[in-house]
Design an enzyme around this catalytic site. Structure first.
Site, PDB file in Angstrom:
ATOM      1  N   ASP A 119       7.895   4.195  -6.058  1.00  0.00           N
ATOM      2  CA  ASP A 119       7.173   5.206  -5.309  1.00  0.00           C
ATOM      3  C   ASP A 119       7.797   6.594  -5.461  1.00  0.00           C
ATOM      4  O   ASP A 119       7.100   7.602  -5.487  1.00  0.00           O
ATOM      5  CB  ASP A 119       7.175   4.801  -3.838  1.00  0.00           C
ATOM      6  CG  ASP A 119       6.129   5.556  -3.081  1.00  0.00           C
ATOM      7  OD1 ASP A 119       5.012   5.655  -3.617  1.00  0.00           O
ATOM      8  OD2 ASP A 119       6.426   6.060  -1.989  1.00  0.00           O
TER       9      ASP A 119
ATOM     10  N   SER B 242      -1.902   2.955   4.696  1.00  0.00           N
ATOM     11  CA  SER B 242      -0.532   3.034   4.183  1.00  0.00           C
ATOM     12  C   SER B 242      -0.440   2.374   2.826  1.00  0.00           C
ATOM     13  O   SER B 242      -1.185   1.446   2.519  1.00  0.00           O
ATOM     14  CB  SER B 242       0.417   2.334   5.143  1.00  0.00           C
ATOM     15  OG  SER B 242       0.098   0.954   5.159  1.00  0.00           O
ATOM     16  N   LYS B 243       0.526   2.862   2.068  1.00  0.00           N
ATOM     17  CA  LYS B 243       0.654   2.360   0.702  1.00  0.00           C
ATOM     18  C   LYS B 243       1.204   0.946   0.652  1.00  0.00           C
ATOM     19  O   LYS B 243       1.173   0.314  -0.378  1.00  0.00           O
ATOM     20  CB  LYS B 243       1.494   3.317  -0.131  1.00  0.00           C
ATOM     21  CG  LYS B 243       2.840   3.628   0.415  1.00  0.00           C
ATOM     22  CD  LYS B 243       3.471   4.737  -0.399  1.00  0.00           C
ATOM     23  CE  LYS B 243       4.639   5.331   0.351  1.00  0.00           C
ATOM     24  NZ  LYS B 243       4.812   6.735   0.173  1.00  0.00           N
ATOM     25  N   ARG B 244       1.696   0.440   1.762  1.00  0.00           N
ATOM     26  CA  ARG B 244       2.137  -0.957   1.777  1.00  0.00           C
ATOM     27  C   ARG B 244       0.941  -1.889   1.768  1.00  0.00           C
ATOM     28  O   ARG B 244       1.040  -3.021   1.346  1.00  0.00           O
ATOM     29  CB  ARG B 244       2.969  -1.237   3.021  1.00  0.00           C
ATOM     30  CG  ARG B 244       4.287  -0.606   2.894  1.00  0.00           C
ATOM     31  CD  ARG B 244       5.259  -1.094   3.929  1.00  0.00           C
ATOM     32  NE  ARG B 244       6.544  -0.624   3.492  1.00  0.00           N
ATOM     33  CZ  ARG B 244       7.571  -1.397   3.244  1.00  0.00           C
ATOM     34  NH1 ARG B 244       7.482  -2.688   3.398  1.00  0.00           N
ATOM     35  NH2 ARG B 244       8.706  -0.887   2.837  1.00  0.00           N
TER      36      ARG B 244
ATOM     37  N   ARG C 233       2.455  -5.553  -4.976  1.00  0.00           N
ATOM     38  CA  ARG C 233       1.863  -5.790  -3.647  1.00  0.00           C
ATOM     39  C   ARG C 233       1.191  -7.162  -3.602  1.00  0.00           C
ATOM     40  O   ARG C 233       1.296  -7.884  -2.620  1.00  0.00           O
ATOM     41  CB  ARG C 233       0.836  -4.699  -3.318  1.00  0.00           C
ATOM     42  CG  ARG C 233       1.382  -3.564  -2.478  1.00  0.00           C
ATOM     43  CD  ARG C 233       0.275  -2.729  -1.866  1.00  0.00           C
ATOM     44  NE  ARG C 233      -0.675  -2.313  -2.867  1.00  0.00           N
ATOM     45  CZ  ARG C 233      -0.595  -1.161  -3.527  1.00  0.00           C
ATOM     46  NH1 ARG C 233       0.355  -0.301  -3.250  1.00  0.00           N
ATOM     47  NH2 ARG C 233      -1.474  -0.865  -4.448  1.00  0.00           N
TER      48      ARG C 233
END
Ligand code: GLU
Length: 483
Positions: free
Chosen positions: A409, A253-255, A471
């Site tokens: 995003d 996941s992009k998280r 992030r």
């Protein structure tokens, strides 16, 4: 003849998972002298954007996995963009209605919500209850003539006792009970097909022999098999590759990871290293060596060596592998690459007007602009403090940064003005003061409290790098929260 395809939906950034699946399709095609097709599945008109499509094509081109037929180059089975094939799906949906394998459903969304709620309350499987299946052809035609909106649904055969078998070349035969398969929508009320209908019709018409896709599509496969049977078409072979995973084994996941191919491209990973790493995610060389070229993979490719384990996408390992490839370059090649990809004239030209008023000697340029070129930036004690606005907790700051991640995003590329507008809208939504918002963001993006205008620098640094710094900062704040 082997014919395979990659069929991305242009609804977001080009995903590493797409490159991973494309790789295995490509390798199978090349191994057997077959063809690799690129098809754009853009039937979701609200989420699909041409910008995303362009990016997907461009990033796949960057990997070097070139396709033999596709929307940009055409081919004998075009068009290769599903939004241009509407008339074809309508015709096939009609064929199924005529054969009694599909039916028109006039149920209102209120009725569908109601049956859904009732099913949930009774703890039953949620799905369509077959209400319109009973309509006679004459009734159905009359309601169409009266202008009533409808969808077309598949009439799942023997819905009470039947079962549908799918064969996965890697996993064997899997049985699905028909009472678990919904009378799924094939054609929506706007006349557009759903994924299932478009995917099956296209795979058939494009003469696809092997459907190699990610594991997440396995539950769609019985629906597809039923469609092939309803049409009386020969089934392709199905192979579902294991999903790429985060360190904690959840679906990538992009998280938690950079998942956009653009990130790797912009950070200066080499496409050869990227493909090599993606190959390792699902396959091993007979001699188990970890570094190999695409050509070597094709020469040695054998489906028996595919693995089903959940491969963890480990960016550290990818970086290590990339280092092996970088070190094989000559100093001249390195200079050329850095010139072409890092200190590009375009980037320098974009930075120059921002920095010009801020330097006194030419050499000042280097320190004043380091955060435009560096990968991650570091945060000294003062910077770490500045990440959290006065009167707020680290938890609040994390929430704000996560909201910014989402805003970024949704944008294919960062352009200063729309970015500013979107962030100002966010400030309003979060009920923050501009100062409380922009200073921590500036520090997160640059590591500094004094920079040229924030939106300009974010546009130059680019979406992927901005996202990765955010992030990192979120990670940092989580640590301080825990400490
Ligand atoms: N459009 C689907 C996707 O986005 C295709 C899945 C398939 O290969 O059938 O991945």
């Amino acid at each position: 003849m082997v014919r395979v395809r990659i069929a991305p939906s242009p609804t977001g950034d080009p995903h590493v998972g797409t490159a991973y699946i494309a790789l295995f399709n490509y390798v199978l095609a090349k191994k057997h002298g077959g063809q690799f097709i690129l098809r754009i599945e853009d039937t979701d008109l609200t989420r699909s954007k041409p910008e995303w499509e362009n990016m997907i094509l461009e990033s796949l081109r960057w990997t070097g996995l070139t396709w033999d037929e596709g929307p940009d180059i055409g081919g004998p089975h075009g068009p290769y963009r599903q939004s241009e094939r509407g008339h074809i799906y309508a015709q096939y949906a009609q064929e199924l209605i005529d054969k009694g394998q599909a039916y028109r459903c006039f149920c209102s969304s209120e009725r569908l919500t109601q049956i859904r709620q009732e099913q949930l309350a009774r703890k039953e499987r949620v799905g369509y209850d077959g209400h319109c299946r009973q309509l006679s052809a004459a009734d159905s035609a009359a309601r169409v003539a009266a202008g009533e909106p409808y969808v077309v649904r598949l009439a799942v055969p023997d819905p009470t006792n039947g079962s549908t078998l799918i064969k996965d070349e890697m996993r064997g035969v899997i049985e699905f009970l028909n009472n678990q398969i919904d009378d799924q929508v094939l054609l929506k009320s706007d006349g557009m097909p759903t994924y299932h209908l478009a995917n099956v019709v296209d795979d058939h018409l494009m003469e696809i022999t092997h459907v190699i896709r990610a594991e997440e599509w396995i539950t769609s496969t019985p629906k597809h098999v039923l469609l092939y049977q309803a049409f009386g078409w020969k089934l392709p072979l199905f192979m579902h590759m294991p999903l790429l995973r985060n360190q904690d084994k959840s679906k990538i996941s992009k998280r938690k990871n950079p998942v956009s191919i653009n990130y790797y491209k912009e950070a200066g990973y080499l496409p050869e290293a990227m493909l090599n790493y993606l190959a390792l995610m699902g396959w091993t060389m007979p001699d188990e060596r970890e570094k190999f070229s695409l050509t070597e993979m094709i020469e040695n490719f054998d489906f028996k060596r595919l693995s089903l384990g959940g491969p963890v996408f480990d960016i550290k390992k990818l970086t290590w592998l990339n280092g092996l490839y970088i070190r094989e370059q000559s100093p001249e090649q390195l200079v050329a690459q850095v010139h072409d990809k890092v200190f590009t004239i375009e980037k320098l030209a974009a930075i120059a007007p921002l920095i010009l008023p801020r330097i006194e000697k030419l050499e000042d340029f280097v320190d004043a602009t380091s955060y435009f070129f560096a990968g991650e930036v570091s945060y000294d004690e003062a910077a770490q403090k500045a990440l959290i606005p006065k009167g707020q907790t680290s938890k609040d700051a994390i929430k704000t940064f996560e909201a910014v991640l989402e805003v970024l995003d949704a944008m294919p590329v960062l352009v200063a003005q729309p970015l500013e507008a979107a962030l100002r809208e966010l400030i309003e939504k979060l009920g923050l003061k501009a100062k409380e918002f922009f200073m921590p963001l500036r520090v997160a993006i640059s590591g500094r409290s004094a920079t040229p205008p924030l939106f300009d620098i974010m546009a130059i640094i680019g979406k992927e790098r901005c996202r990765s710094r955010l992030r990192n900062v979120i990670g940092l704040l989580k640590q301080t929260k825990a400490a």
